[in-house]
Design an enzyme around this catalytic site. Sequence first.
Site, PDB file in Angstrom:
ATOM      1  N   CYS A  94       0.799  -1.223   0.000  1.00  0.00           N
ATOM      2  CA  CYS A  94       0.000   0.000   0.000  1.00  0.00           C
ATOM      3  C   CYS A  94       0.831   1.272   0.000  1.00  0.00           C
ATOM      4  O   CYS A  94       0.274   2.364  -0.166  1.00  0.00           O
ATOM      5  CB  CYS A  94      -0.942   0.007   1.198  1.00  0.00           C
ATOM      6  N   CYS A 414       0.046   2.790   6.504  1.00  0.00           N
ATOM      7  CA  CYS A 414       0.453   1.436   6.870  1.00  0.00           C
ATOM      8  C   CYS A 414       0.529   0.600   5.603  1.00  0.00           C
ATOM      9  O   CYS A 414       0.044   0.998   4.547  1.00  0.00           O
ATOM     10  CB  CYS A 414      -0.552   0.819   7.835  1.00  0.00           C
TER      11      CYS A 414
END
Length: 430
Positions: A94, A414
Amino acid sequence: MASMLLTSLRSSPLTSVQAAQFGRMSWVSAELTKTSPKSKKTLAKPGVKNIVLVDGVRTPFLQSGTTMLRSYPQAALGAGFSDKTPAHTVTMACISSNQAMTTAVGLIAAGQCDAVVAGGVEFMSDVPIRHSRKMRKTMLSLNKAKTLGARLSLLGSIRLAHLSPELPAVAEFSTAETMGHSADRLAAAFGVSRLEQDEFALRSHTLAKKAQDGGMLSDVISFKVPGRDIVSKDNGIRPATMEQLAKLKPAFIKPHGTVTAANSSFLTDGASAVLIMSEEKALAMGYKPKAYLRDFVYVSQDPKDQLLLGPTYATPKVLEKSGLTLNDIDVFEFHEAFAGQIMANLKAMESDWFAQTYMGRKTKVGAPPMEKFNTWGGSLSLGHPFAATGCRLVTTVAHRLQKEGGQYGLVAACAAGGQGHAMVIEAYPQ
């Protein structure tokens, strides 16, 4: 998307990316108003190049399986860049485009180049689906078999179960746990209720809708989908009511979980790109930069129980590196993987116990004030094409700093593997 930057970048390098007690938190609707300009020190360092964000663009972020169903992801040559332009791919789940951008910063700082296009693309409508491990082994052996008898023997060993494919899943490699399941456990560990998660999800969609209607999402460019109409808006922004959200069933831990489809980011197709240059080169070419890209950090922690706590660990590190405090930051943009993940991070940042027990700190980090936090929506509402979100976060910070008159912004996110990232961005003088 890339064609908008192509004219000035014919020869520039390109990088791309394929249980302690925690109190309940309340959410206040943020007003999209301009604050008074503040006079603060600049983060420029003697002898260090100033590296700037010239501009950033993205396609509309679209729910997978919808408008972009028949499209194909492209980068570098497929986007029309010169074959004389070197390019490479980085991947970090991500935060892949964050890695692409910081790679660009490193290349420019080292004097390897003056301008880099960094970006990310994710096409969840058509993900690779693999044969089973046994079937792959058989097929590889068939390729090596030298006689007809050997080939027939291998073909005869294939069983019906071998034909069952390995379906893709958003799961952590080291634990085989889906990210949604992990988010549900994290929310429970920090005492995040279903109500709190639904309230935050509604906040995200409401603010995103307000920003979209108000023309704030100026980084979105119209995109012609082959065989379809021109798409110009994100299609996942859907403000609902708390009553509607409450009707949804848990999506991962059933029947008592708190993570639902509505308080999770959805699978998304989309791409983003930014133009990063040395300040000297940008000004020489007549560009007006939007922001300085300053200090950044990457962190990693336990991927089982702290998979989604990257922002908690990365934020204090990047602030300390920059010589700033939380109060110095005017704009916060955190990646919203799940409402429960965001709220667990905010509660962890507000906890002295967590800071002392897990982070080796004497006192808590402190949570960002909500009037500065994701005020144009976030991944829950805008969408989350994994590799493209980082560029959206950075571009949004630059635009919000201009709009609101702030000086410093902070991006945090994150990622799979227990990884995390944070970057400080400074507004360019207008």
